[in-house]
Enzyme design. Structure first.
Site, PDB file in Angstrom:
ATOM      1  N   GLY A  39      -8.929   6.330  -6.593  1.00  0.00           N
ATOM      2  CA  GLY A  39      -9.607   5.091  -6.949  1.00  0.00           C
ATOM      3  C   GLY A  39     -10.827   5.352  -7.809  1.00  0.00           C
ATOM      4  CE1 TYR A 184      -1.915  -8.731   7.104  1.00  0.00           C
ATOM      5  CE2 TYR A 184      -2.373 -11.014   6.493  1.00  0.00           C
ATOM      6  CZ  TYR A 184      -2.532  -9.661   6.274  1.00  0.00           C
ATOM      7  OH  TYR A 184      -3.318  -9.212   5.232  1.00  0.00           O
TER       8      TYR A 184
END
Length: 306
Positions: A39, A184
């Site tokens: 990243g 979720y």
């Protein structure tokens, strides 16, 4: 100086909440050393790579595309950076990245697993698994385990966890719900992926026993970077208002991972969790070695079937 920085004193390391990556690396000559940062193209990853290069290190950076990685590496200085494509949610991409890194023949002094995604508003999956868990944990699990032999004898692995690991399920990892089918929520799933990063570092440290290799996890702090691009617009607006008072800057956010990657004074803390450039205690369940060991075994099984 932010309001929080004013009230938070420095810790045993001599650094603290307001310390920057340049400050914690001051006096270090990293010539001849090589660091891999995932990243690398923005935010903390880019600042980490810049500061390590500033101290003389060769840096290798990964991003989702080779173009983004190379662009970021060029910005740290000619001859000091090399970019690689690595889409963590795609095992094929991760393995191609590993192959390319190994092809260089260069040994790594540390792998800094900085990349990640956060708080996806709805359930998304990769290869049948919830996307945050798969990207933040499984992607890095593949990368690190396949590059273990590429580490130097005193090489380190630095996993970016988060204080958000406290939002993980009470059991640490819901092994029966890694696909999100039993429910979720964005922050619970993100917390599970971050406690997974923490467990990975602890189990890796245990496996490094008898060697001089080290593994750590870190909380960089709360920073307004593009990691929060999936947050609702109202949350982004709040961040904009309170940022100058409560949030760390990117140079401050990169300090802990830079410190942990190079410090000569933390070898006795193998497997520890760091925040604000000091050792901190994670939530109790994150200290459970049985969960860490099971996660490693489950992760190996997932990877073997991909």
């Amino acid at each position: 100086m932010s309001l929080i920085e004013f009230f938070k004193p420095k810790g045993d390391s001599g650094f603290g909440y307001g310390s920057t990556a340049e400050q914690v690396t001051e006096g270090y000559d990293l010539s001849g050393k090589t660091y891999l940062v995932t990243g690398c193209n923005s935010g903390l990853g880019k600042e980490t790579m810049r500061v390590l290069a500033l101290r003389g290190a060769r840096v290798m950076g990964t991003a989702r595309t080779i173009e983004k990685a190379n662009e970021a590496c060029l910005e740290v200085g000619a001859g000091k950076g090399q970019g690689f494509a690595c889409e963590l949610s795609d095992p094929k991409s991760v393995k191609e990245c590993v192959k390319a890194i190994k092809k260089t023949g260069i040994k790594l002094d540390a792998i800094i697993c900085n990349a990640g995604i956060m708080a996806l508003p709805k359930l998304e999956k990769a290869f049948g698994y919830e996307l945050q868990f798969f990207t933040n944990h499984i992607g890095h699990f593949i990368l690190v385990t396949e590059l273990i032999d590429q580490l130097t004898k005193e090489g380190r692995v630095v996993m970016l966890s988060s204080s958000a690991h406290s939002m993980a399920p009470k059991v640490g990892i819901e092994f029966d719900n890694l696909d999100g089918a039993k429910g979720y929520t964005a922050w619970k799933a993100y917390g599970q992926s971050k406690i997974a990063n923490l467990y990975f570092a602890k189990e890796l440290a245990r496996r490094f026993a008898g060697t001089k290799k080290l593994a750590f996890s870190v909380h960089p702090g709360v920073i307004q970077t593009n990691l929060g691009r999936h947050l609702p617009s109202i949350a982004g607006a709040v961040f904009g208002l309170v940022g100058p008072i409560f949030l760390k800057s990117i140079p401050q956010g990169a300090a802990t991972q830079c410190y942990v990657a190079i410090s000569k004074t933390i070898t006795q803390h193998n497997g520890a969790y760091f925040a604000d450039v000091n050792v901190k205690r994670p939530i109790p369940i994150a200290e459970d070695p049985t969960v860490a060991k099971k996660l490693w075994e489950v992760s190996e099984n997932i990877v073997s079937k991909l």
